[in-house]
Design a protein around this motif. Structure first.
Motif, PDB file in Angstrom:
ATOM      1  N   ASN A  64      -6.717   2.509  33.288  1.00  0.00           N
ATOM      2  CA  ASN A  64      -6.845   2.949  31.857  1.00  0.00           C
ATOM      3  C   ASN A  64      -7.701   4.226  32.002  1.00  0.00           C
ATOM      4  N   LEU A  65      -8.801   4.369  32.435  1.00  0.00           N
ATOM      5  CA  LEU A  65      -9.375   6.098  33.071  1.00  0.00           C
ATOM      6  C   LEU A  65      -8.415   6.782  33.548  1.00  0.00           C
ATOM      7  N   LEU A  66      -7.148   6.480  34.824  1.00  0.00           N
ATOM      8  CA  LEU A  66      -6.502   7.686  35.132  1.00  0.00           C
ATOM      9  C   LEU A  66      -6.066   7.965  34.399  1.00  0.00           C
ATOM     10  N   LYS A  67      -5.309   7.219  32.926  1.00  0.00           N
ATOM     11  CA  LYS A  67      -4.258   7.569  32.450  1.00  0.00           C
ATOM     12  C   LYS A  67      -5.347   8.871  31.338  1.00  0.00           C
ATOM     13  N   GLU A  68      -5.927   8.384  31.245  1.00  0.00           N
ATOM     14  CA  GLU A  68      -6.737   9.112  29.901  1.00  0.00           C
ATOM     15  C   GLU A  68      -6.602  11.255  31.057  1.00  0.00           C
ATOM     16  N   ALA A  69      -7.416  10.671  32.489  1.00  0.00           N
ATOM     17  CA  ALA A  69      -7.293  11.856  33.004  1.00  0.00           C
ATOM     18  C   ALA A  69      -5.946  12.653  33.154  1.00  0.00           C
ATOM     19  N   GLY A  70      -5.231  12.121  32.586  1.00  0.00           N
ATOM     20  CA  GLY A  70      -3.780  12.586  32.992  1.00  0.00           C
ATOM     21  C   GLY A  70      -3.583  12.869  31.626  1.00  0.00           C
ATOM     22  N   GLN A  71      -3.836  12.818  30.658  1.00  0.00           N
ATOM     23  CA  GLN A  71      -3.771  13.824  29.720  1.00  0.00           C
ATOM     24  C   GLN A  71      -4.266  14.603  28.923  1.00  0.00           C
ATOM     25  N   ILE A  72      -5.879  14.485  30.041  1.00  0.00           N
ATOM     26  CA  ILE A  72      -6.967  15.373  29.655  1.00  0.00           C
ATOM     27  C   ILE A  72      -6.471  17.002  30.546  1.00  0.00           C
ATOM     28  N   ALA A  73      -5.993  16.654  31.698  1.00  0.00           N
ATOM     29  CA  ALA A  73      -4.752  17.530  32.979  1.00  0.00           C
ATOM     30  C   ALA A  73      -4.088  18.149  32.043  1.00  0.00           C
ATOM     31  N   ALA A  74      -3.424  17.149  31.290  1.00  0.00           N
ATOM     32  CA  ALA A  74      -1.863  17.867  30.674  1.00  0.00           C
ATOM     33  C   ALA A  74      -2.119  18.548  29.917  1.00  0.00           C
ATOM     34  N   GLN A  75      -3.670  18.633  28.933  1.00  0.00           N
ATOM     35  CA  GLN A  75      -3.600  19.678  28.221  1.00  0.00           C
ATOM     36  C   GLN A  75      -4.259  20.464  28.450  1.00  0.00           C
ATOM     37  N   GLU A  76      -5.254  20.542  29.972  1.00  0.00           N
ATOM     38  CA  GLU A  76      -6.032  21.679  30.563  1.00  0.00           C
ATOM     39  C   GLU A  76      -5.240  22.096  30.988  1.00  0.00           C
ATOM     40  N   ALA A  77      -3.575  21.968  31.677  1.00  0.00           N
ATOM     41  CA  ALA A  77      -2.471  23.058  32.582  1.00  0.00           C
ATOM     42  C   ALA A  77      -2.079  24.126  31.410  1.00  0.00           C
ATOM     43  N   GLU A  78      -2.224  24.836  32.141  1.00  0.00           N
ATOM     44  CA  GLU A  78      -0.371  25.928  31.511  1.00  0.00           C
ATOM     45  C   GLU A  78       0.249  26.303  32.206  1.00  0.00           C
ATOM     46  N   PRO A  79       1.499  24.929  31.790  1.00  0.00           N
ATOM     47  CA  PRO A  79       2.611  25.652  33.068  1.00  0.00           C
ATOM     48  C   PRO A  79       3.509  26.334  31.715  1.00  0.00           C
ATOM     49  N   ILE A  80       4.702  26.943  32.771  1.00  0.00           N
ATOM     50  CA  ILE A  80       5.560  27.527  31.917  1.00  0.00           C
ATOM     51  C   ILE A  80       6.820  26.863  31.940  1.00  0.00           C
ATOM     52  N   SER A  81       7.500  27.753  30.567  1.00  0.00           N
ATOM     53  CA  SER A  81       9.904  27.103  31.094  1.00  0.00           C
ATOM     54  C   SER A  81      10.179  27.807  31.534  1.00  0.00           C
ATOM     55  N   ASP A  82      10.693  27.024  32.512  1.00  0.00           N
ATOM     56  CA  ASP A  82      11.610  28.450  33.359  1.00  0.00           C
ATOM     57  C   ASP A  82      12.789  27.445  33.581  1.00  0.00           C
ATOM     58  N   ILE A  83      13.699  27.380  35.013  1.00  0.00           N
ATOM     59  CA  ILE A  83      14.824  27.021  34.916  1.00  0.00           C
ATOM     60  C   ILE A  83      14.346  25.760  35.226  1.00  0.00           C
ATOM     61  N   SER A  84      13.199  25.836  36.163  1.00  0.00           N
ATOM     62  CA  SER A  84      13.578  24.280  36.202  1.00  0.00           C
ATOM     63  C   SER A  84      13.069  23.295  35.356  1.00  0.00           C
ATOM     64  N   ALA A  85      12.245  23.586  34.137  1.00  0.00           N
ATOM     65  CA  ALA A  85      11.717  22.700  33.102  1.00  0.00           C
ATOM     66  C   ALA A  85      10.948  23.237  32.495  1.00  0.00           C
ATOM     67  N   SER A  86      10.601  23.053  31.329  1.00  0.00           N
ATOM     68  CA  SER A  86       9.944  23.250  30.291  1.00  0.00           C
ATOM     69  C   SER A  86       8.454  23.067  30.298  1.00  0.00           C
ATOM     70  N   GLU A  87       7.858  23.995  29.427  1.00  0.00           N
ATOM     71  CA  GLU A  87       6.448  23.809  29.567  1.00  0.00           C
ATOM     72  C   GLU A  87       5.871  22.376  28.357  1.00  0.00           C
ATOM     73  N   GLU A  88       6.485  21.916  28.066  1.00  0.00           N
ATOM     74  CA  GLU A  88       6.027  20.175  27.645  1.00  0.00           C
ATOM     75  C   GLU A  88       6.972  18.764  28.811  1.00  0.00           C
ATOM     76  N   TYR A  89       7.673  19.239  29.281  1.00  0.00           N
ATOM     77  CA  TYR A  89       8.189  18.427  30.771  1.00  0.00           C
ATOM     78  C   TYR A  89       7.811  18.814  31.698  1.00  0.00           C
ATOM     79  N   ARG A  90       6.573  19.696  31.807  1.00  0.00           N
ATOM     80  CA  ARG A  90       5.728  19.327  32.665  1.00  0.00           C
ATOM     81  C   ARG A  90       3.926  19.146  32.352  1.00  0.00           C
ATOM     82  N   ARG A  91       3.912  19.299  31.203  1.00  0.00           N
ATOM     83  CA  ARG A  91       3.437  18.182  31.277  1.00  0.00           C
ATOM     84  C   ARG A  91       2.890  17.183  30.808  1.00  0.00           C
ATOM     85  N   GLU A  92       4.827  16.638  30.579  1.00  0.00           N
ATOM     86  CA  GLU A  92       4.462  15.338  30.727  1.00  0.00           C
ATOM     87  C   GLU A  92       4.580  14.966  32.250  1.00  0.00           C
ATOM     88  N   LEU A  93       5.153  15.467  32.908  1.00  0.00           N
ATOM     89  CA  LEU A  93       5.173  15.302  34.301  1.00  0.00           C
ATOM     90  C   LEU A  93       3.508  15.364  34.982  1.00  0.00           C
TER      91      LEU A  93
END
Ligand SMILES: Cc1cc2nc3c(=O)[nH]c(=O)nc-3n(C[C@H](O)[C@H](O)[C@H](O)COP(=O)(O)OP(=O)(O)OC[C@H]3O[C@@H](n4cnc5c(N)ncnc54)[C@H](O)[C@@H]3O)c2cc1C
Length: 291
Positions: free
Chosen positions: A243-272
């Motif tokens: 559960n703690l690792l899942k929480e870290a994953g959620q926080i990391a997804a908020q911290e990330a600054e991904p872009i949308s491009d031909i490989s994936a959308s910003e939202e999809y990258r955050r989910e990854l």
């Protein structure tokens, strides 16, 4: 179409540095050419001089020492790192990462120095080096500079290299006791660049097994590979659970600054990021418990 250039082939580090100092902004270093030639063919860069450093054998080595860790010369190929017995001594994550980098053909000729200096935000080695707290040395006629790999990548395809300078060596310190490090990337086509890459390093306290330190590094989620420092903080000083690792994953997804491009959308990258941080964190934790 590649514009004409003068091709220079120094055989020693000193010769190379003399040429780099002489031609500075007019020249470009070529090592394996796996990334540079693509940019030249696309007409994105057109140097007057190409300084081919591939023949400088003094920059092609892996040294392994229990006290000092690994020292990898910039001209070491990906394939040499992947196959090196030195990776068995606590650095297996580097060999695992290399096994998923490009194809064998590219790994046979591309160099680790070329990869790091290319400054590609989706490259595989840099997140792993940052998770391993690696440093590097540059060389120029003025002398040597040392810095953390973390500080080397400044922006999208931009590094801290100065004119007249080349990357000479990458140093990976021995891991502290009870440390585990793991890496994975999500890509649609095997051997392709990462849509998202995640490296996690966890160090456990030998007494109570709590998390003493952690490094969570995201690739392809910002202009440079970058640590998710708030997510790291979630783990520090606590007993790590799923559960703690899942929480870290959620926080990391908020911290990330991904872009949308031909490989994936910003939202999809955050989910990854969310999923991969938890998953790679579990692997790093299992390794830390066995280390
Ligand atoms: C088909 C294909 C698939 C790929 N897939 C991946 C992948 O999955 N993951 C991944 O991380 N990479 C991937 N790459 C990128 C590639 O493997 C690396 O970027 C490559 O290893 C770069 O090394 P090189 O020796 O060929 O560098 P080069 O192309 O010769 O140089 C790259 C850049 O670094 C500079 N440079 C090179 N060496 C030095 C040095 N010692 N000091 C200072 N500057 C230097 C050059 O001037 C240039 O700007 C792929 C490439 C191809 C062609």
């Amino acid at each position: 179409m590649i514009r004409d250039f003068e091709y220079l082939t120094p055989k020693t580090l000193q010769e190379a540095l003399t040429l780099l100092d002489k031609y500075r902004d007019e020249c470009k270093i070529i090592a394996g050419g796996q990334s540079l030639l693509i940019l030249m063919r696309q007409g994105l860069i057109a140097p007057e001089y190409l300084v081919d450093i591939k023949g400088i054998s003094e920059l092609d080595y892996i040294k392994s020492d229990a006290k000092e860790g690994l020292k990898i010369g910039a001209l070491t190929t990906h394939r040499t790192i992947e196959k090196s017995p030195a990776m068995k001594n606590g650095f297996s994550v580097l060999a695992e990462m290399e096994r998923r980098l490009a194809s064998v053909q590219t790994r046979n000729w591309g160099t680790i120095g070329g990869n790091v200096c290319h400054g590609e935000p989706a490259g595989d080695p840099v997140p792993v080096f940052i998770a391993l707290n690696a440093t590097l040395s540059t060389a120029s006629l003025k002398g040597q500079r040392n810095m953390a790999v973390e500080d080397f990548c400044l922006d999208y395809f931009e590094t801290a290299l100065e004119p007249g300078e080349l990357l000479a060596e990458i140093q990976v310190p021995p891991a502290p006791p009870h440390t585990g490090t793991a890496y994975t990337k999500f890509n649609v086509i095997e051997s392709d660049m990462a849509t998202v890459g995640v490296a996690v390093s966890i160090t456990l306290d030998s007494g109570d097994g709590m998390c003493k330190d952690s490094r969570i590094v995201l690739g392809a989620c910002a202009p440079t590979p970058r640590r998710a420092k708030q997510a790291e903080e979630v783990l520090r000083g606590k007993k790590i659970t799923d559960n703690l690792l899942k929480e870290a994953g959620q926080i990391a997804a908020q911290e990330a600054e991904p872009i949308s491009d031909i490989s994936a959308s910003e939202e999809y990258r955050r989910e990854l990021v969310k999923v991969l941080v938890a998953r790679v964190g579990q692997e790093a934790l299992a390794r830390a418990r066995q280390a």
